[in-house]
Design a protein around this motif. Structure first.
Motif, short mmCIF file in Angstrom:
data_model
loop_
_atom_site.label_atom_id
_atom_site.label_comp_id
_atom_site.label_asym_id
_atom_site.label_seq_id
_atom_site.Cartn_x
_atom_site.Cartn_y
_atom_site.Cartn_z
N ASN A 45 0.68 -1.11 -0.23
CA ASN A 45 -0.32 -0.33 0.31
C ASN A 45 1.02 1.16 -0.10
O ASN A 45 0.42 2.05 -0.58
N ASP A 46 2.09 1.27 0.94
CA ASP A 46 2.73 1.96 1.50
C ASP A 46 4.21 2.62 -0.46
O ASP A 46 4.14 3.93 -0.83
N TYR A 47 4.57 1.99 -0.71
CA TYR A 47 5.56 1.55 -1.75
C TYR A 47 4.70 1.17 -2.97
O TYR A 47 5.04 0.07 -3.30
N LYS A 48 3.86 1.90 -4.07
CA LYS A 48 3.27 1.46 -5.35
C LYS A 48 4.09 1.12 -5.92
O LYS A 48 3.49 0.18 -7.13
N HIS A 49 4.98 1.22 -6.25
CA HIS A 49 6.16 0.74 -7.96
C HIS A 49 6.45 -0.25 -7.37
O HIS A 49 7.09 -0.48 -8.12
N ILE A 50 6.61 -1.15 -6.44
CA ILE A 50 6.68 -2.33 -6.08
C ILE A 50 4.98 -3.10 -5.95
O ILE A 50 4.47 -3.19 -4.79
N ASP A 51 5.70 -4.16 -6.84
CA ASP A 51 4.31 -5.26 -6.98
C ASP A 51 4.96 -6.66 -6.10
O ASP A 51 6.08 -6.88 -4.91
N GLY A 52 3.91 -7.22 -5.68
CA GLY A 52 3.92 -9.36 -5.26
C GLY A 52 5.31 -9.05 -5.52
O GLY A 52 5.91 -9.80 -4.38
N ILE A 53 4.83 -9.66 -6.19
CA ILE A 53 7.07 -10.52 -6.83
C ILE A 53 7.81 -10.43 -6.32
O ILE A 53 9.03 -11.01 -6.16
N ASN A 54 8.04 -8.29 -6.57
CA ASN A 54 9.29 -7.79 -6.45
C ASN A 54 9.35 -7.59 -5.00
O ASN A 54 10.35 -7.93 -4.36
N LEU A 55 8.58 -7.85 -4.05
CA LEU A 55 8.42 -7.58 -2.65
C LEU A 55 8.79 -8.97 -2.69
O LEU A 55 9.45 -8.89 -1.56
N PHE A 56 8.35 -10.07 -3.31
CA PHE A 56 8.96 -11.76 -2.12
C PHE A 56 10.28 -11.56 -2.42
O PHE A 56 10.61 -12.40 -1.48
N GLY A 57 10.89 -10.91 -3.85
CA GLY A 57 12.21 -11.68 -4.31
C GLY A 57 13.16 -10.90 -2.59
O GLY A 57 13.48 -11.27 -2.24
N LEU A 58 12.25 -9.49 -2.22
CA LEU A 58 13.69 -8.71 -1.91
C LEU A 58 13.27 -9.54 -0.03
O LEU A 58 14.41 -8.75 0.06
N ILE A 59 12.42 -10.34 0.20
CA ILE A 59 12.07 -10.73 1.24
C ILE A 59 12.81 -11.79 1.95
O ILE A 59 13.57 -12.07 2.83
N SER A 60 12.72 -12.25 0.67
CA SER A 60 13.86 -13.63 -0.10
C SER A 60 15.14 -13.29 0.73
O SER A 60 15.72 -14.12 1.23
N ILE A 61 15.64 -12.00 -0.44
CA ILE A 61 16.98 -12.03 -0.15
C ILE A 61 17.54 -11.30 0.96
O ILE A 61 18.43 -11.99 1.95
N THR A 62 16.00 -10.84 1.88
CA THR A 62 17.00 -10.38 3.43
C THR A 62 16.89 -11.90 4.70
O THR A 62 17.98 -11.60 4.97
N SER A 63 15.70 -12.62 4.37
CA SER A 63 16.20 -13.61 5.09
C SER A 63 16.74 -14.39 4.84
O SER A 63 17.23 -14.56 6.10
N LEU A 64 17.54 -14.38 3.76
CA LEU A 64 18.20 -15.41 3.78
C LEU A 64 20.27 -14.59 4.05
O LEU A 64 20.77 -15.48 4.60
N ILE A 65 19.98 -13.35 4.13
CA ILE A 65 21.04 -13.28 4.97
C ILE A 65 20.99 -13.06 6.54
O ILE A 65 22.19 -13.27 6.61
N TYR A 66 20.12 -13.13 7.10
CA TYR A 66 19.40 -13.37 8.66
C TYR A 66 19.83 -14.55 8.67
O TYR A 66 20.62 -15.01 9.99
N CYS A 67 19.64 -15.03 8.12
CA CYS A 67 19.06 -17.29 8.00
C CYS A 67 20.58 -17.88 8.02
O CYS A 67 20.92 -18.54 9.13
N VAL A 68 21.49 -17.59 7.06
CA VAL A 68 22.74 -17.92 6.87
C VAL A 68 23.18 -18.40 7.70
O VAL A 68 24.36 -19.25 8.55
N PRO A 69 23.81 -16.92 8.46
CA PRO A 69 24.84 -16.60 9.43
C PRO A 69 24.53 -17.62 11.06
O PRO A 69 25.14 -18.42 11.39
N ALA A 70 22.68 -17.61 10.64
CA ALA A 70 22.41 -18.45 12.36
C ALA A 70 22.22 -19.92 12.18
O ALA A 70 22.58 -20.59 13.36
N ALA A 71 22.23 -20.40 11.06
CA ALA A 71 22.01 -21.57 10.72
C ALA A 71 23.73 -22.76 10.34
O ALA A 71 23.62 -22.99 11.70
N LEU A 72 25.34 -21.25 10.03
CA LEU A 72 26.37 -21.66 10.10
C LEU A 72 26.38 -21.43 12.08
O LEU A 72 27.56 -22.92 12.77
#
Length: 231
Positions: free
Chosen positions: A91-118
């Protein structure tokens, strides 16, 4: 996502998804303070059968344990927060659609999860991998790993495509609950988990609650349209 997968390891798949059917309750509670959405009393009342059905299912569940139950409830909270904040972002960022938002969230979660998993699980990887390959065979293990990853990605990508179409997080949560009906039935058939009569009654009550919720939200929308037209 971690807590979404832990319960199926700790309790029966069918029971885990029955508990996750309480997701709309969290969605209604959190949509108010975060998105500013309010709901009339009968929408809240329609959620009671969902909570009651989940409670009935838990009472006689043979595979019940608190770790699995708690992780399923944490999964409900996490999934709803993801949906609510994702909807707010769309709603706040109309220039980002659902698929691109999912891609950004996936990349961010990878950055969080890899160090924790290691840090937490690195010492377990070799043993777990070898045990899985020995039990299933290398070919079947790689096939199941690849297919589960593919389908889980498709599920999440489709979720963001749906959120991008204008539906509310609560409606999305109710749709998610109806999806769990197919999961519960198919898991009982596939894994042959013992299911008591009380489990089936509880499941039926929870499913009925989702239908009552859909009727209640339809009524709320109609009343909102009438109030808007009156002004």
């Amino acid at each position: 996502m971690v807590n979404a997968l832990l319960p199926i390891m700790q309790v029966a798949v069918s029971f885990a998804h029955i508990i996750k059917s309480a997701e709309p309750v969290f969605s209604v509670i959190l949509s108010g303070p975060i998105l500013g959405q309010t709901y009339p009393w009968y929408v809240w009342a329609s959620l009671l059968p969902i909570v009651g059905g989940c409670s009935l299912s838990a009472m006689k569940e043979l595979s019940f344990n608190w770790a699995g139950f708690n992780n399923a409830m944490i999964s409900n909270l996490g999934m709803v927060l993801r949906n609510v904040y994702s909807k707010k972002s769309l709603n706040d960022y109309k220039h980002i659609d659902g698929i691109n938002l999912f891609g950004l969230i996936s990349i961010t979660s990878l950055i969080y999860c890899v160090p924790a998993a290691l840090f937490v699980e690195r010492h377990m990887w070799n043993t777990a991998w070898e045990t899985a390959v020995m039990k299933l065979g290398a070919t079947q293990f790689y096939q199941l790993l690849g297919l589960s990853g593919l389908f889980y990605h498709m599920y999440n990508q489709a979720s963001y495509m749906v959120l991008d179409q204008g539906i509310s997080p609560v409606t999305f949560s109710v749709g998610n609950t109806m999806k769990r009906v197919a999961v519960v039935v198919s898991s009982v058939m596939f894994f042959r988990n013992p299911v008591s009569l009380l489990n089936w009654v509880g499941s039926g009550v929870a499913i009925l609650g989702t239908y009552m919720y859909s009727l209640a939200t339809d009524k709320a929308k109609e009343e909102a349209k009438k109030r808007k037209a009156a002004y």
